[in-house]
Design a protein around this motif. Structure first.
Motif, PDB file in Angstrom:
ATOM      1  N   VAL A  50      30.831  10.602   3.925  1.00  0.00           N
ATOM      2  CA  VAL A  50      31.094   9.200   3.577  1.00  0.00           C
ATOM      3  C   VAL A  50      31.525   9.097   2.110  1.00  0.00           C
ATOM      4  O   VAL A  50      32.376   8.279   1.757  1.00  0.00           O
ATOM      5  N   GLY A  51      30.998   9.998   1.278  1.00  0.00           N
ATOM      6  CA  GLY A  51      31.293   9.955  -0.166  1.00  0.00           C
ATOM      7  C   GLY A  51      32.609  10.627  -0.540  1.00  0.00           C
ATOM      8  O   GLY A  51      32.987  10.691  -1.707  1.00  0.00           O
ATOM      9  N   GLY A  52      33.323  11.154   0.471  1.00  0.00           N
ATOM     10  CA  GLY A  52      34.649  11.726   0.186  1.00  0.00           C
ATOM     11  C   GLY A  52      34.611  13.152  -0.323  1.00  0.00           C
ATOM     12  O   GLY A  52      35.601  13.685  -0.818  1.00  0.00           O
ATOM     13  N   ASN A  53      33.439  13.830  -0.179  1.00  0.00           N
ATOM     14  CA  ASN A  53      33.360  15.230  -0.606  1.00  0.00           C
ATOM     15  C   ASN A  53      32.784  16.071   0.541  1.00  0.00           C
ATOM     16  O   ASN A  53      31.693  16.626   0.461  1.00  0.00           O
ATOM     17  N   PRO A  54      33.521  16.085   1.664  1.00  0.00           N
ATOM     18  CA  PRO A  54      32.953  16.679   2.892  1.00  0.00           C
ATOM     19  C   PRO A  54      32.957  18.203   2.883  1.00  0.00           C
ATOM     20  O   PRO A  54      33.823  18.812   2.234  1.00  0.00           O
ATOM     21  N   PRO A  55      32.010  18.822   3.593  1.00  0.00           N
ATOM     22  CA  PRO A  55      32.128  20.249   3.853  1.00  0.00           C
ATOM     23  C   PRO A  55      33.256  20.460   4.865  1.00  0.00           C
ATOM     24  O   PRO A  55      33.750  19.496   5.463  1.00  0.00           O
ATOM     25  N   THR A  56      33.652  21.695   5.088  1.00  0.00           N
ATOM     26  CA  THR A  56      34.681  21.976   6.088  1.00  0.00           C
ATOM     27  C   THR A  56      34.161  21.661   7.485  1.00  0.00           C
ATOM     28  O   THR A  56      34.887  21.176   8.353  1.00  0.00           O
ATOM     29  N   ALA A  57      32.855  21.956   7.679  1.00  0.00           N
ATOM     30  CA  ALA A  57      32.219  21.703   8.980  1.00  0.00           C
ATOM     31  C   ALA A  57      30.737  21.449   8.746  1.00  0.00           C
ATOM     32  O   ALA A  57      30.174  21.907   7.746  1.00  0.00           O
ATOM     33  N   MET A  58      30.110  20.691   9.657  1.00  0.00           N
ATOM     34  CA  MET A  58      28.647  20.509   9.547  1.00  0.00           C
ATOM     35  C   MET A  58      27.996  20.448  10.911  1.00  0.00           C
ATOM     36  O   MET A  58      28.647  20.072  11.906  1.00  0.00           O
ATOM     37  N   GLN A  59      26.722  20.818  10.952  1.00  0.00           N
ATOM     38  CA  GLN A  59      25.940  20.883  12.194  1.00  0.00           C
ATOM     39  C   GLN A  59      25.328  19.535  12.520  1.00  0.00           C
ATOM     40  O   GLN A  59      24.902  18.799  11.645  1.00  0.00           O
ATOM     41  N   PHE A  60      25.321  19.224  13.816  1.00  0.00           N
ATOM     42  CA  PHE A  60      24.505  18.145  14.359  1.00  0.00           C
ATOM     43  C   PHE A  60      23.848  18.680  15.627  1.00  0.00           C
ATOM     44  O   PHE A  60      24.243  19.742  16.127  1.00  0.00           O
ATOM     45  N   ASN A  61      22.876  17.912  16.143  1.00  0.00           N
ATOM     46  CA  ASN A  61      22.428  18.226  17.495  1.00  0.00           C
ATOM     47  C   ASN A  61      23.455  17.677  18.481  1.00  0.00           C
ATOM     48  O   ASN A  61      24.106  16.656  18.205  1.00  0.00           O
ATOM     49  N   THR A  62      23.570  18.306  19.611  1.00  0.00           N
ATOM     50  CA  THR A  62      24.438  17.797  20.668  1.00  0.00           C
ATOM     51  C   THR A  62      23.959  16.398  21.054  1.00  0.00           C
ATOM     52  O   THR A  62      22.756  16.215  21.292  1.00  0.00           O
ATOM     53  N   GLY A  63      24.866  15.442  21.076  1.00  0.00           N
ATOM     54  CA  GLY A  63      24.430  14.086  21.448  1.00  0.00           C
ATOM     55  C   GLY A  63      24.985  13.029  20.520  1.00  0.00           C
ATOM     56  O   GLY A  63      26.090  13.140  20.012  1.00  0.00           O
ATOM     57  N   LYS A  64      24.177  11.995  20.266  1.00  0.00           N
ATOM     58  CA  LYS A  64      24.673  10.761  19.620  1.00  0.00           C
ATOM     59  C   LYS A  64      24.589  10.758  18.100  1.00  0.00           C
ATOM     60  O   LYS A  64      24.965   9.778  17.455  1.00  0.00           O
ATOM     61  N   GLN A  65      24.107  11.813  17.466  1.00  0.00           N
ATOM     62  CA  GLN A  65      23.844  11.768  16.031  1.00  0.00           C
ATOM     63  C   GLN A  65      25.088  11.536  15.181  1.00  0.00           C
ATOM     64  O   GLN A  65      24.984  11.068  14.052  1.00  0.00           O
ATOM     65  N   PHE A  66      26.292  11.899  15.693  1.00  0.00           N
ATOM     66  CA  PHE A  66      27.491  11.767  14.853  1.00  0.00           C
ATOM     67  C   PHE A  66      28.365  10.580  15.291  1.00  0.00           C
ATOM     68  O   PHE A  66      29.519  10.446  14.864  1.00  0.00           O
ATOM     69  N   ASP A  67      27.819   9.725  16.146  1.00  0.00           N
ATOM     70  CA  ASP A  67      28.603   8.590  16.669  1.00  0.00           C
ATOM     71  C   ASP A  67      29.225   7.740  15.575  1.00  0.00           C
ATOM     72  O   ASP A  67      30.405   7.369  15.639  1.00  0.00           O
ATOM     73  N   GLU A  68      28.468   7.406  14.541  1.00  0.00           N
ATOM     74  CA  GLU A  68      28.997   6.500  13.508  1.00  0.00           C
ATOM     75  C   GLU A  68      30.135   7.159  12.731  1.00  0.00           C
ATOM     76  O   GLU A  68      31.090   6.500  12.321  1.00  0.00           O
ATOM     77  N   LEU A  69      30.070   8.477  12.576  1.00  0.00           N
ATOM     78  CA  LEU A  69      31.177   9.165  11.873  1.00  0.00           C
ATOM     79  C   LEU A  69      32.453   9.071  12.702  1.00  0.00           C
ATOM     80  O   LEU A  69      33.545   8.895  12.176  1.00  0.00           O
ATOM     81  N   VAL A  70      32.302   9.143  14.027  1.00  0.00           N
ATOM     82  CA  VAL A  70      33.491   9.016  14.900  1.00  0.00           C
ATOM     83  C   VAL A  70      34.031   7.588  14.812  1.00  0.00           C
ATOM     84  O   VAL A  70      35.223   7.368  14.577  1.00  0.00           O
ATOM     85  N   SER A  71      33.129   6.611  14.948  1.00  0.00           N
ATOM     86  CA  SER A  71      33.612   5.213  14.970  1.00  0.00           C
ATOM     87  C   SER A  71      34.226   4.824  13.630  1.00  0.00           C
ATOM     88  O   SER A  71      35.056   3.934  13.558  1.00  0.00           O
ATOM     89  N   ASN A  72      33.845   5.531  12.558  1.00  0.00           N
ATOM     90  CA  ASN A  72      34.478   5.254  11.242  1.00  0.00           C
ATOM     91  C   ASN A  72      35.643   6.194  10.963  1.00  0.00           C
ATOM     92  O   ASN A  72      36.092   6.325   9.824  1.00  0.00           O
ATOM     93  N   GLU A  73      36.100   6.894  12.000  1.00  0.00           N
ATOM     94  CA  GLU A  73      37.295   7.757  11.916  1.00  0.00           C
ATOM     95  C   GLU A  73      37.177   8.813  10.810  1.00  0.00           C
ATOM     96  O   GLU A  73      38.152   9.125  10.114  1.00  0.00           O
ATOM     97  N   LEU A  74      35.986   9.371  10.672  1.00  0.00           N
ATOM     98  CA  LEU A  74      35.756  10.371   9.615  1.00  0.00           C
ATOM     99  C   LEU A  74      35.720  11.799  10.140  1.00  0.00           C
ATOM    100  O   LEU A  74      35.578  12.746   9.376  1.00  0.00           O
ATOM    101  N   LEU A  75      35.868  11.941  11.492  1.00  0.00           N
ATOM    102  CA  LEU A  75      35.853  13.287  12.078  1.00  0.00           C
ATOM    103  C   LEU A  75      37.202  13.614  12.713  1.00  0.00           C
ATOM    104  O   LEU A  75      37.855  12.740  13.293  1.00  0.00           O
ATOM    105  N   ALA A  76      37.592  14.884  12.607  1.00  0.00           N
ATOM    106  CA  ALA A  76      38.871  15.307  13.185  1.00  0.00           C
ATOM    107  C   ALA A  76      38.756  15.329  14.713  1.00  0.00           C
ATOM    108  O   ALA A  76      37.726  15.682  15.274  1.00  0.00           O
ATOM    109  N   ASP A  77      39.857  14.957  15.352  1.00  0.00           N
ATOM    110  CA  ASP A  77      39.973  15.017  16.814  1.00  0.00           C
ATOM    111  C   ASP A  77      40.294  16.467  17.166  1.00  0.00           C
ATOM    112  O   ASP A  77      41.240  17.039  16.640  1.00  0.00           O
ATOM    113  N   LEU A  78      39.494  17.088  18.044  1.00  0.00           N
ATOM    114  CA  LEU A  78      39.626  18.530  18.329  1.00  0.00           C
ATOM    115  C   LEU A  78      40.390  18.791  19.621  1.00  0.00           C
ATOM    116  O   LEU A  78      40.373  19.912  20.153  1.00  0.00           O
TER     117      LEU A  78
END
Ligand code: GAL
Length: 399
Positions: A65-93
């Motif tokens: 969110v602060g504009g200094n992202p790692p190349t990749a980061m871990q989440f648990n499988t599931g809903k934990q990264f939903d807000e990053l997707v809805s804010n268009e902050l994750l690459a479409d794979l």
């Protein structure tokens, strides 16, 4: 939605900073497999390990969110990264998913958990079984205890162990670990239907039921089998108590197997592993997400990292050490150990596949329920009825 990420170009040295929470002995050894495999593909792995899932996820989200992202980061499988997707902050794979046929080789539940509006936004790297009972075979045999089959058996075994001067249940006193134990008893004693009614259907009446109260009472009895050092203990320190024979049993995901392996212990020889109760197999796991970038080298690095993590030989090598099973179903797991075989068998039976709460409820509701479960675990004066009321209250507050 963010622009699709292009396929990897053979860039020169690709440097990937990867943020994760794998800091125990077994976890560190497992993540080294990813680093080595990436290095073999001319990649440089910059390891940003932050202890504790909640800490790592908070730090990673703040950096994205602060504009200094790692190349990749871990989440648990599931809903934990939903807000990053809805804010268009994750690459479409989708492009790398198509190139590697993810849809053909991943279980439907995992595809569901890592796609949003039918596009891939995370790569699942494993499937962890969550509701495992681990036990020290020598300690239980010496106490005259058979492998517990039901949750009342676990309570009885723990009481016998305590009488023999051994800690019955090694428990890390942290909310996510108490949740792991509670949901293991819920699915194993309450049954898969009750678990789904609560976490998938949000059925409050299912909480205010005799069966749920039986689960709560068993959970409290288990609390009596832990030791005074439990509050705040890390999960791998609890595993070490079973490894050394200080405790007889631990309920924990099969990442605990990575600690037994790192200690040189053999399944079915030094320790046992079993899913207690009616057979529901709580299925969890880990994914990596790739923060969106306009930099072509970053994009190429992210694609190469995804390709390396998902490659069959990486999947076997990583999961063997991690204690999980591969996320892709087309990998031959016959060479893996007896516990992995039990997990793989459960995953072949759709009726036994039960997603963890990370797949079913929001992080906010998950946190609210954790608070109630932790209160009940730690507060001897809290009655089962009060627990039921607070649990329902958390569900109502989430709307
Ligand atoms: C889980 C994760 C596992 C394991 C565990 C303890 O959330 O899925 O990979 O590392 O945390 O750290």
């Amino acid at each position: 939605m963010a622009a699709a990420m292009p396929l990897a170009v053979q860039a020169a040295e690709m440097q990937a900073e990867v943020l994760h929470w794998w800091t125990s002995g077994g976890e560190s050894a497992a993540v080294q497999v990813f680093a080595e495999k990436f290095k073999e593909n001319r990649g440089a792995w910059v390891d940003t390990a932050i202890a504790g899932g909640t800490n790592a996820r908070t730090a990673g989200i703040n950096r994205i969110v602060g504009g200094n992202p790692p190349t990749a980061m871990q989440f648990n499988t599931g809903k934990q990264f939903d807000e990053l997707v809805s804010n268009e902050l994750l690459a479409d794979l989708d492009e790398v998913a198509a190139a590697q046929n993810w849809r053909d080789v991943l279980p439907p539940a995992l595809i569901e958990a890592v796609t949003r509006e039918d596009k891939f936004y995370a790569i699942p790297v494993n499937i962890h079984g969550i509701n495992w009972l681990w036990y020290n075979k020598k300690v239980l045999t010496e106490a005259g205890i058979q492998e517990p089959a039901t949750w009342p058996d676990v309570v009885a075994a723990g009481e016998k162990l305590e009488a023999a001067g051994v800690v019955g249940l090694a428990q890390g006193g942290q909310p996510w670990q108490e949740r792991t134990l509670f949901n293991s008893v819920l699915v194993g004693h309450g049954g898969t239907d009750l678990y789904y009614k609560i976490y998938r259907d949000g059925d409050q009446a299912a909480v205010d039921s005799p069966k749920f109260r039986e689960v709560a009472d068993l959970f409290k009895k288990l609390q009596g089998l832990t030791d005074e050092g439990s509050p705040g203990r890390n999960w791998n320190d609890a595993t070490a108590m079973v490894i050394t024979g200080k405790a007889g049993m631990q309920v924990m995901g099969d990442w605990a197997k990575g600690e037994f392996t790192a200690a040189g212990l053999k399944p079915d020889v030094d320790y046992g592993c079993t899913v207690v109760g009616e057979g529901g197999y709580l299925m969890g796991g880990d994914v990596f997400v790739f923060p969106v970038s306009e930099d072509e080298t970053v994009k190429a690095t992210q694609v190469k990292l995804a390709e390396v993590m998902f490659a069959p030989e990486t999947q076997i090598a990583f999961n063997t050490i991690k204690g999980s099973v591969p996320s892709r179903l087309d990998v031959d797991v016959s060479g893996m150990d007896i516990c992995a075989q039990k997990g793989a068998a459960a995953l072949k039976d759709e009726s036994r596949q039960v997603p963890t709460t990370d797949f079913l409820i929001s992080p906010d509701l998950s946190g609210a329920i954790d608070d109630v479960v932790t209160q009940f675990w730690n507060n001897a004066g809290m009655t089962t009825d009060e627990f039921v009321q607070k649990f329902v209250g958390a569900m109502q507050a989430a709307g």
